[in-house]
Write an enzyme that holds these catalytic residues in place. Structure first.
Site, PDB file in Angstrom:
ATOM      1  NE  ARG A 247       8.576  15.202 -19.770  1.00  0.00           N
ATOM      2  CZ  ARG A 247       9.697  15.883 -19.958  1.00  0.00           C
ATOM      3  NH1 ARG A 247      10.691  15.773 -19.106  1.00  0.00           N
ATOM      4  NH2 ARG A 247       9.831  16.669 -20.994  1.00  0.00           N
TER       5      ARG A 247
ATOM      6  CG  ASP B  89       9.715  22.039 -16.855  1.00  0.00           C
ATOM      7  OD1 ASP B  89       8.746  21.905 -16.075  1.00  0.00           O
ATOM      8  OD2 ASP B  89       9.609  21.927 -18.088  1.00  0.00           O
TER       9      ASP B  89
ATOM     10  CG  ASN C 180       8.544  18.278 -16.937  1.00  0.00           C
ATOM     11  OD1 ASN C 180       7.474  18.848 -17.082  1.00  0.00           O
ATOM     12  ND2 ASN C 180       9.665  18.740 -17.448  1.00  0.00           N
TER      13      ASN C 180
ATOM     14  CG  ASP D 124       3.421  21.892 -20.271  1.00  0.00           C
ATOM     15  OD1 ASP D 124       4.060  22.955 -20.130  1.00  0.00           O
ATOM     16  OD2 ASP D 124       3.885  20.778 -19.963  1.00  0.00           O
TER      17      ASP D 124
END
Length: 732
Positions: free
Chosen positions: A447, A482, A484, A552
């Site tokens: 990411r 968060d 990720n 998500d």
């Protein structure tokens, strides 16, 4: 206090019996001071020694050095905390390398201590209880030759069908030792026909319910990601064949830990089943110097003799009352709207102001500004680690949007990803060594971001200072935390070469240290966890943050399954669930707002859409649903939750919420795909007062026992795909 621990002598053996009104856990000391497991299950009043293991000659099962016969072997005896090398060839719960290179340990029972209550574990999230709520048994075992001490802790609660276990190892010698494995618990079950229940998954498909046979050999469920992860929840269960939501035997084991974990289920040649749970020993080691100790995480172990719903109730109660520490744990959670699916990172003050104003008109209580407000972040390629306001997007800072939100009667929330750093960031340019990496190896990108080494104090202190500056700058009521990506090229630059096996656990301890400090400094902020959805949804996170973004995947049909699986362990008040835009970004499906709302209203509800695009009819529906949710919020978030129809096995899903006094209930039914000549489904309820009459949706009066035993047809003729029904029950 209902919890008690009896210590007695049975046939010359020391017996420990932990019990409350619901469960018993029995262990004892066998010959040669071996700590043996006897029983975990439905409460029994007394134990007379009926499960003392028979003395039998089993070939290729070694005996003790002073044995006069061949009838007693560690290789077959059900044990509490087995080691390896002295006769037991099954999986050990502990493995320690000593100075001479030996990996052999042989622990003997030494002593015990009983205390009222349950103390917190150092540096780790754990259960807690005062002296009137629980009792704790600590068993001390020693290996006199290796000079190693192990303390096994067992806590029985007055109000839960659960026992909590953990282990601590102490180096009682004069030289260093290296821990290679230390489980939090081990139980050896006699021959049985139990099946394995597990909750595997993947990104956007978390906690899928899988039941399978336990075959001879060893089954491992684990994560090597330095995170509990989307792919394997740190939970498993043993269930009787054909277990249902309201019948059958079920055991559940849930690790209070957010890092790499491992569960082992081993059926030996005699069909005994050994189960273990703890920190993953893959690439793990821990150097323990003389007189130092190492503490394992805790495992919550729950039992039910009336199916999976009762098992879930035990976990829900334990987590809500004895794991969560936030002041918000038992407070109603607000209806929120998150701007992510409305704007992604393409927003400015004017766009946000329109969304906020429209949200206030919809009876929403909390506006959350998601990713993209900091650094120069306009996509996910930059700025993580630069926690200062993007003045191009927000020239008046966060104060302007926060003030507007509060003026309109709502609260204001903000998104962070504290553990990450972008290559394109001021922080990475200044401190590239703070990203976890192995020297002289290329660093994998996921990411377009790297993981900061929270195992290092200077890294944590820098991010903590930045977050505090933001949180002190304006009124912020909610934080979404968060995470990720997972760790690759794991290495800790502060550790010497022979201690790199500590890097993963030290990272998680650093995360916990950070969370403890930030939540203590800001006790009036509601923190919600997230990790690409539910990738780190575990009891360790809930200790600090009382709710978590489930997935998500906001498609309502998919969420029926995901929330069903999640509810096996976690209460609805711990789950974030939102009404999303259509077509859904995950599946492309368009589902009407009634179905989407009912799924979201099964948990901590909210919205993940652009309210400015809603039609007039949808606006009316949203307002009605929010008003309904507020009127029933206490019931949904804190009532007893029952699963009724399994969507993994059926074209429908259903669950219900019952008030503690059984005076009110809400039933939700979801039909997925319509069919010609639709087969009729009978819905049977649970948890009601069988002697009472209930008004159903304001008219029909039906007895509780009829609704539970006979049932009714919830949807005689669906009109289209993705149709839902809601039934409200009131005792009359």
């Amino acid at each position: 206090m209902d919890a008690q621990i009896k210590v007695s002598k049975v046939s010359g053996n020391q017996i420990f019996h932990l019990s409350n009104s619901k469960v018993s856990y029995i262990l004892g000391v066998e010959d040669h001071n071996v700590l043996a497991h006897y029983y975990f299950g439905k409460k029994v009043n007394d134990y007379s020694g009926s499960l003392k293991y028979p003395r039998l000659d089993r070939s290729f099962s070694p005996n003790f050095s002073d044995a006069t016969d061949r009838n007693y072997s560690l290789n077959t005896l059900p044990q509490e905390f087995p080691s390896f090398g002295a006769g037991d060839f099954r999986e050990p719960a502990i493995s320690v390398q000593q100075t001479n290179g030996s990996m052999i340990t042989d622990f003997e029972y030494q002593s015990y201590q009983i205390t009222d209550g349950k103390d917190a574990l150092p540096e780790l999230p754990s259960t807690h209880a005062d002296q009137s709520e629980a009792m704790t048994l600590t068993i001390t075992m020693v290996d006199k030759i290796a000079q190693i001490t192990v303390n096994l802790a067992y806590t029985i609660f007055s109000d839960s069908a659960s026992v909590v276990r953990s282990s601590q190892i102490i180096n009682s010698g004069t030289t260093d030792i290296d821990i290679k494995k230390i489980d939090s618990m081990n139980i050896d079950f006699p021959k049985n026909d139990y099946q394995l229940l597990q909750l595997p998954g993947r990104y956007a498909e978390e906690r899928q319910v899988v039941v399978e046979d336990i075959n001879p050999g060893t089954k491992v469920l684990d994560s090597k990601r330095s995170s509990s992860g989307h792919m394997q929840s740190p939970f498993f269960g043993l269930v009787s064949p054909n277990v249902t939501e309201d019948s059958g035997t079920a055991y559940g084991f849930n690790l209070i830990y957010s890092g790499s974990h491992k569960s082992t289920i081993q059926k030996d040649p005699f069909e005994q089943v050994r189960v273990q749970m703890g920190i993953n020993d893959f690439n793990f080691s821990w150097k323990l110097r003389p007189q130092e100790s190492f503490q394992s995480p805790e495992v919550m172990m729950s039992f039910s003799d009336r199916g999976l719903n009762q098992l879930s109730h035990a976990f829900h109660h334990l987590i809500l009352n004895h794991v969560m520490t936030s002041q918000f744990a038992k407070k109603p959670r607000p209806i929120l709207i998150n701007n992510w699916e409305a704007t992604y990172m393409d927003f400015d003050e004017a766009k946000l102001e329109k969304i906020v104003k429209k949200s206030a008109q919809l009876d929403i209580e909390l506006f959350v500004l998601d990713d993209g407000w900091f650094g120069h972040r306009n996509d996910d390629n930059s700025s993580l680690g630069d926690w200062y306001v993007n003045k191009e997007k927000l020239p008046h800072g966060l104060t302007s949007i926060s003030d507007l939100t509060h003026q309109l009667g709502m609260k204001f929330g903000l998104w962070f990803e504290p553990e990450m750093v972008s290559k394109d960031s001021d922080l990475y340019r200044a401190h590239p060594d703070w990203a976890i990496h192995t020297p002289n190896r290329p660093l994998s990108v996921s990411r377009d971001q790297y993981v900061l080494d929270f195992g290092r104090q200077e890294v944590r202190e820098h991010i903590f200072k930045q977050m505090c500056e933001i949180l002190d700058s304006t009124t912020i009521d909610y934080v979404k935390w968060d995470m990720n990506r997972n760790i690759t090229e794991l290495y800790n630059l502060d550790l010497p070469a022979d201690q790199q096996g500590e890097a993963s656990h030290r990272y998680i301890l650093g995360v916990y240290d950070f969370m403890a400090k930030i939540t203590a400094r800001y006790p009036n902020i509601l923190f919600e966890g997230c990790s690409g959805g539910g990738g780190r949804f575990d009891a360790g996170m809930l200790y600090y943050m009382p709710q978590y973004w489930v997935s998500d995947n906001t498609d309502a049909v998919e969420r029926v399954k995901i929330q069903y699986g999640t509810s096996m362990i976690y209460p609805p008040v711990a789950m974030g669930a939102h009404v999303s835009k259509i077509p859904n970004p995950n599946t492309g499906r368009s589902i009407d707002i009634n179905f989407r709302s009912l799924v979201a209203n099964s948990a901590d509800t909210g919205y993940e859409l652009d309210p400015l695009t809603l039609s007039d009819d949808e606006v009316k529906t949203v307002i009605q649903e929010n008003q309904w949710y507020k009127a029933n919020r206490e019931l949904i978030q804190f009532g007893d939750f029952y699963r009724l129809i399994n969507p993994f096995k059926n074209n429908q899903g259903s669950w219900m919420f019952v008030s503690p006094d059984k005076s009110k209930a809400v039933v939700m039914f979801f039909n997925i795909l319509n069919q010609p000549a639709y087969p009729l489904t009978v819905l049977k309820l649970q948890g009601l007062d069988p002697k009472a009459k209930y008004e159903v949706n304001g008219s029909l009066a039906v007895s509780g026992d009829e609704l539970m035993n006979i049932g009714f047809y919830p949807m005689p003729q669906p009109k289209h795909d993705f149709e839902s029904m809601k039934f409200e029950l009131k005792k009359i």
